[in-house]
Design a protein around this motif. Structure first.
Motif, PDB file in Angstrom:
ATOM      1  N   MET A 164      96.727   2.246  56.654  1.00 15.30           N
ATOM      2  CA  MET A 164      96.442   0.865  56.872  1.00 15.30           C
ATOM      3  C   MET A 164      96.325   0.426  57.971  1.00 15.30           C
ATOM      4  SD  MET A 164      98.627  -1.787  55.250  1.00 15.30           S
ATOM      5  CE  MET A 164     100.854  -1.983  57.089  1.00 15.30           C
ATOM      6  N   LYS A 165      94.851  -0.203  57.439  1.00 14.12           N
ATOM      7  CA  LYS A 165      94.753  -0.580  59.032  1.00 14.12           C
ATOM      8  C   LYS A 165      94.707  -2.424  59.108  1.00 14.12           C
ATOM      9  CE  LYS A 165      89.800  -1.482  60.873  1.00 14.12           C
ATOM     10  NZ  LYS A 165      88.174  -1.118  60.244  1.00 14.12           N
ATOM     11  N   ILE A 166      95.263  -2.564  60.346  1.00 19.32           N
ATOM     12  CA  ILE A 166      95.752  -4.559  60.604  1.00 19.32           C
ATOM     13  C   ILE A 166      94.897  -4.593  61.741  1.00 19.32           C
ATOM     14  CG2 ILE A 166      97.164  -5.830  61.122  1.00 19.32           C
ATOM     15  CD1 ILE A 166      99.348  -3.656  59.975  1.00 19.32           C
ATOM     16  N   GLU A 167      93.908  -5.489  61.948  1.00 21.72           N
ATOM     17  CA  GLU A 167      92.820  -6.056  62.696  1.00 21.72           C
ATOM     18  C   GLU A 167      93.183  -7.533  62.898  1.00 21.72           C
ATOM     19  OE1 GLU A 167      88.151  -6.112  63.358  1.00 21.72           O
ATOM     20  OE2 GLU A 167      88.817  -5.842  62.096  1.00 21.72           O
ATOM     21  N   LEU A 168      93.602  -7.854  64.609  1.00 24.21           N
ATOM     22  CA  LEU A 168      93.352  -9.642  64.625  1.00 24.21           C
ATOM     23  C   LEU A 168      92.112  -9.981  65.071  1.00 24.21           C
ATOM     24  CD1 LEU A 168      95.995 -11.014  65.835  1.00 24.21           C
ATOM     25  CD2 LEU A 168      95.200 -10.389  68.383  1.00 24.21           C
ATOM     26  N   LYS A 169      92.291 -11.217  64.176  1.00 24.85           N
ATOM     27  CA  LYS A 169      90.838 -11.984  64.490  1.00 24.85           C
ATOM     28  C   LYS A 169      91.058 -13.251  64.893  1.00 24.85           C
ATOM     29  CE  LYS A 169      88.142  -9.083  61.397  1.00 24.85           C
ATOM     30  NZ  LYS A 169      87.241  -9.830  59.934  1.00 24.85           N
ATOM     31  N   GLN A 170      90.269 -14.347  66.076  1.00 27.81           N
ATOM     32  CA  GLN A 170      90.189 -15.101  66.084  1.00 27.81           C
ATOM     33  C   GLN A 170      88.831 -16.331  64.751  1.00 27.81           C
ATOM     34  OE1 GLN A 170      89.021 -13.895  70.080  1.00 27.81           O
ATOM     35  NE2 GLN A 170      90.960 -15.111  70.769  1.00 27.81           N
ATOM     36  N   ILE A 171      89.281 -17.088  64.935  1.00 24.82           N
ATOM     37  CA  ILE A 171      89.507 -17.725  63.096  1.00 24.82           C
ATOM     38  C   ILE A 171      89.284 -19.165  63.486  1.00 24.82           C
ATOM     39  CG2 ILE A 171      89.058 -18.515  60.989  1.00 24.82           C
ATOM     40  CD1 ILE A 171      88.809 -15.286  61.283  1.00 24.82           C
ATOM     41  N   LYS A 172      87.843 -20.020  63.523  1.00 25.71           N
ATOM     42  CA  LYS A 172      87.684 -20.999  64.133  1.00 25.71           C
ATOM     43  C   LYS A 172      88.618 -21.691  62.978  1.00 25.71           C
ATOM     44  CE  LYS A 172      84.139 -20.522  67.753  1.00 25.71           C
ATOM     45  NZ  LYS A 172      82.886 -21.390  68.350  1.00 25.71           N
ATOM     46  N   ILE A 173      88.742 -22.987  63.183  1.00 22.16           N
ATOM     47  CA  ILE A 173      88.841 -24.073  61.959  1.00 22.16           C
ATOM     48  C   ILE A 173      87.815 -24.675  61.596  1.00 22.16           C
ATOM     49  CG2 ILE A 173      89.793 -26.456  61.470  1.00 22.16           C
ATOM     50  CD1 ILE A 173      92.560 -25.764  63.481  1.00 22.16           C
ATOM     51  N   ARG A 174      86.663 -24.243  61.767  1.00 20.26           N
ATOM     52  CA  ARG A 174      85.350 -24.784  61.372  1.00 20.26           C
ATOM     53  C   ARG A 174      84.966 -23.889  60.035  1.00 20.26           C
ATOM     54  NH1 ARG A 174      81.267 -27.552  63.197  1.00 20.26           N
ATOM     55  NH2 ARG A 174      82.633 -27.783  65.535  1.00 20.26           N
ATOM     56  N   ASP A 175      85.351 -22.857  60.683  1.00 18.19           N
ATOM     57  CA  ASP A 175      85.143 -21.604  59.798  1.00 18.19           C
ATOM     58  C   ASP A 175      85.958 -21.684  58.460  1.00 18.19           C
ATOM     59  OD1 ASP A 175      82.444 -21.161  60.512  1.00 18.19           O
ATOM     60  OD2 ASP A 175      84.090 -19.476  62.044  1.00 18.19           O
ATOM     61  N   LEU A 176      87.725 -22.174  58.293  1.00 20.27           N
ATOM     62  CA  LEU A 176      88.649 -21.625  58.235  1.00 20.27           C
ATOM     63  C   LEU A 176      88.950 -22.892  57.059  1.00 20.27           C
ATOM     64  CD1 LEU A 176      91.853 -20.912  57.066  1.00 20.27           C
ATOM     65  CD2 LEU A 176      92.376 -22.312  58.658  1.00 20.27           C
ATOM     66  N   VAL A 177      88.447 -24.071  57.027  1.00 22.98           N
ATOM     67  CA  VAL A 177      87.613 -24.979  56.247  1.00 22.98           C
ATOM     68  C   VAL A 177      86.874 -25.138  55.247  1.00 22.98           C
ATOM     69  CG1 VAL A 177      89.655 -26.608  57.466  1.00 22.98           C
ATOM     70  CG2 VAL A 177      87.252 -26.912  57.327  1.00 22.98           C
ATOM     71  N   GLU A 178      85.414 -24.311  55.865  1.00 23.34           N
ATOM     72  CA  GLU A 178      84.636 -24.423  55.088  1.00 23.34           C
ATOM     73  C   GLU A 178      84.719 -24.036  53.199  1.00 23.34           C
ATOM     74  OE1 GLU A 178      80.418 -22.239  54.838  1.00 23.34           O
ATOM     75  OE2 GLU A 178      81.304 -21.991  56.275  1.00 23.34           O
ATOM     76  N   GLY A 179      84.281 -25.021  52.545  1.00 27.51           N
ATOM     77  CA  GLY A 179      84.787 -24.513  51.208  1.00 27.51           C
ATOM     78  C   GLY A 179      85.947 -24.853  50.816  1.00 27.51           C
ATOM     79  N   TYR A 180      86.624 -25.614  51.584  1.00 24.17           N
ATOM     80  CA  TYR A 180      88.373 -25.408  50.763  1.00 24.17           C
ATOM     81  C   TYR A 180      87.910 -26.735  49.744  1.00 24.17           C
ATOM     82  CZ  TYR A 180      92.581 -28.462  50.245  1.00 24.17           C
ATOM     83  OH  TYR A 180      94.416 -28.737  50.210  1.00 24.17           O
ATOM     84  N   GLU A 181      89.194 -25.872  48.521  1.00 24.83           N
ATOM     85  CA  GLU A 181      89.013 -26.567  47.528  1.00 24.83           C
ATOM     86  C   GLU A 181      90.451 -26.728  46.816  1.00 24.83           C
ATOM     87  OE1 GLU A 181      87.998 -25.938  42.840  1.00 24.83           O
ATOM     88  OE2 GLU A 181      86.845 -24.704  45.195  1.00 24.83           O
ATOM     89  N   ASN A 182      91.314 -27.398  46.788  1.00 20.13           N
ATOM     90  CA  ASN A 182      92.791 -26.812  46.065  1.00 20.13           C
ATOM     91  C   ASN A 182      92.274 -27.643  44.531  1.00 20.13           C
ATOM     92  OD1 ASN A 182      95.597 -27.086  45.434  1.00 20.13           O
ATOM     93  ND2 ASN A 182      96.425 -28.320  47.469  1.00 20.13           N
ATOM     94  N   ASP A 183      92.463 -27.134  43.726  1.00 21.94           N
ATOM     95  CA  ASP A 183      92.825 -26.978  42.088  1.00 21.94           C
ATOM     96  C   ASP A 183      94.101 -27.594  41.224  1.00 21.94           C
ATOM     97  OD1 ASP A 183      92.341 -27.169  39.615  1.00 21.94           O
ATOM     98  OD2 ASP A 183      90.897 -26.518  39.077  1.00 21.94           O
ATOM     99  N   ASP A 184      94.475 -28.277  41.416  1.00 18.88           N
ATOM    100  CA  ASP A 184      96.214 -28.832  41.090  1.00 18.88           C
ATOM    101  C   ASP A 184      96.431 -28.280  39.646  1.00 18.88           C
ATOM    102  OD1 ASP A 184      96.958 -29.975  43.222  1.00 18.88           O
ATOM    103  OD2 ASP A 184      96.588 -32.142  42.656  1.00 18.88           O
ATOM    104  N   GLU A 185      95.481 -27.881  38.583  1.00 19.15           N
ATOM    105  CA  GLU A 185      95.358 -27.478  36.911  1.00 19.15           C
ATOM    106  C   GLU A 185      96.457 -26.407  37.171  1.00 19.15           C
ATOM    107  OE1 GLU A 185      95.507 -28.684  32.802  1.00 19.15           O
ATOM    108  OE2 GLU A 185      95.626 -29.986  34.949  1.00 19.15           O
ATOM    109  N   THR A 186      94.809 -26.096  38.002  1.00 16.56           N
ATOM    110  CA  THR A 186      94.857 -24.303  37.757  1.00 16.56           C
ATOM    111  C   THR A 186      96.067 -23.896  39.125  1.00 16.56           C
ATOM    112  OG1 THR A 186      93.188 -23.887  39.481  1.00 16.56           O
ATOM    113  CG2 THR A 186      92.677 -23.937  37.107  1.00 16.56           C
ATOM    114  N   GLY A 187      96.229 -24.800  39.854  1.00 18.08           N
ATOM    115  CA  GLY A 187      96.818 -23.859  41.030  1.00 18.08           C
ATOM    116  C   GLY A 187      96.206 -22.968  42.310  1.00 18.08           C
TER     117      GLY A 187
END
Length: 364
Positions: A1-24
């Protein structure tokens, strides 16, 4: 198993954020991050916890490390950090305000500081079993997963997705019609587990494996609805009486007694009598007792040691049935007039029987 530490900017994290209550379905990171895979619970952060995440980011303080797993198609799923991830995405999307300001109300430099904030994310690449084991391990320090949450990871599919609509969300069907009768909560999967346990007669894993690829969970929700309808139509409980109905195993009782015809007034009077009876120490067992006649449900108050000694001395150690002499330790307390016939647990209704005689009397 490979484990890698990454630095993710919030700018990149929130891109394409979608929360569909119907499907979960909850995704972010350009649609490549599944924030709520099958084994994850619903969003449960309170306002105070959610605000603490935003304050940490705005102050530039380090946020706890998050964990993602790589899927076969190269996308990711959140292993640990769902609550923090959704809090951040919701805030940037404008779903809530912090200190009376929404994200879009902030100055450009304040928005920039948040968007440039770097999250520390460990990314794990391995087999399904390795990832699930890792998930169990890193959650030991947090809120431990329930057995049902782990089952959801194993038996993911269209059936589970549909079942969770009925049993695993705040405001779901199970919560609306069954909260008064069920222990636990919807978002921790307690309602789902209870419904499956009832319909499967305690074979939860077998049932989920059998129905994993069904297109819907209609049979489960219809069965659950039928159980609750039967409880309410049979007993017509008041608000106060519902308190002693919560947590009763209603499914097995429904399966066995649903076709019986009961006189509501007789049931109501019997419930009232048992509630008032001080000898009944387990009030939650009243309804199972009424249906089954099994006094063990009621945990009838036992005679005290002092009452036993007084009865033993009164009898001079003689069992009144077989007329033999026994030591106190060889005898058991018994209601002279049975409790079910109105005999109270008082000194004058107590007798000491030898074990054999007491067993024979109990079995009659």
């Amino acid at each position: 198993m490979k484990i890698e530490l990454k630095q993710i900017k919030i700018r990149d994290l929130v891109e394409g954020y979608e929360n569909d209550d119907e499907t979960g379905r909850v995704v972010a990171f350009g649609g490549k991050l599944d924030i709520r895979p099958p084994y994850q619970r619903e969003f449960i952060y309170k306002d105070k916890q959610r605000d603490a995440v935003i304050e940490t980011v705005r102050q530039g303080f380090p946020l706890n490390v998050m964990y993602w797993a790589v899927r076969e198609d190269g996308t990711y799923e959140v292993i640990d950090g769902q609550q923090r991830t959704i809090s951040i995405c919701q805030y940037v999307a404008g779903d809530f305000s912090y200190l009376f300001k929404h994200f879009h109300n902030l100055q450009k430099d304040e928005q920039g500081q948040i968007l440039e904030y770097e999250l520390m994310v460990y990314v794990c690449d391995g087999t399904d079993s390795e990832k699930l084991k890792w998930f169990e391990t890193i959650n030991i320090a947090g809120e431990e997963l329930t057995k049902q949450e782990l089952r959801n990871a194993v038996y993911a599919g269209p059936w589970l997705a549909d079942a969770k609509r009925y049993f695993s969300k705040n405001g779901c069907l199970a919560q609306k019609i069954g909260a008064d009768y069920l222990n636990g909560s919807a978002i921790r999967q307690d309602y789902l587990e209870t419904a499956i346990r009832w319909i499967s007669r305690n074979s939860v894993d077998v049932y989920m494996a059998k129905h994993q690829h069904d297109v819907n969970a209609n049979a489960l929700q219809q069965y659950f609805r039928a159980v609750i309808d039967w409880v309410e139509s049979t007993f017509r409980p008041t608000k106060e009486r519902k308190k002693i109905m919560k947590g009763v195993e209603w499914g097995p009782l429904y399966d066995k007694y649903k076709d019986n015809i009961y006189d509501f007034k007789m049931l109501d009077n019997e419930v009232a009598r048992l509630i008032k009876d001080d000898d009944v120490t387990n009030k939650k067992g009243i309804y199972p007792y009424i249906l089954t006649g099994d006094e063990r449900n009621l945990s009838i108050r036992a005679f005290t040691d002092n009452q036993k000694i007084k009865a033993y001395e009164r009898q001079v150690g003689i069992c009144p049935i077989c007329k033999q002499h026994f030591e106190l330790a060889q005898m058991e307390a018994d209601h002279i007039t049975p409790w079910c016939e109105g005999g109270p647990t008082i000194d004058t209704n107590c007798q000491m029987l030898c074990r054999d005689c007491n067993r024979r009397k109990s079995n009659k």
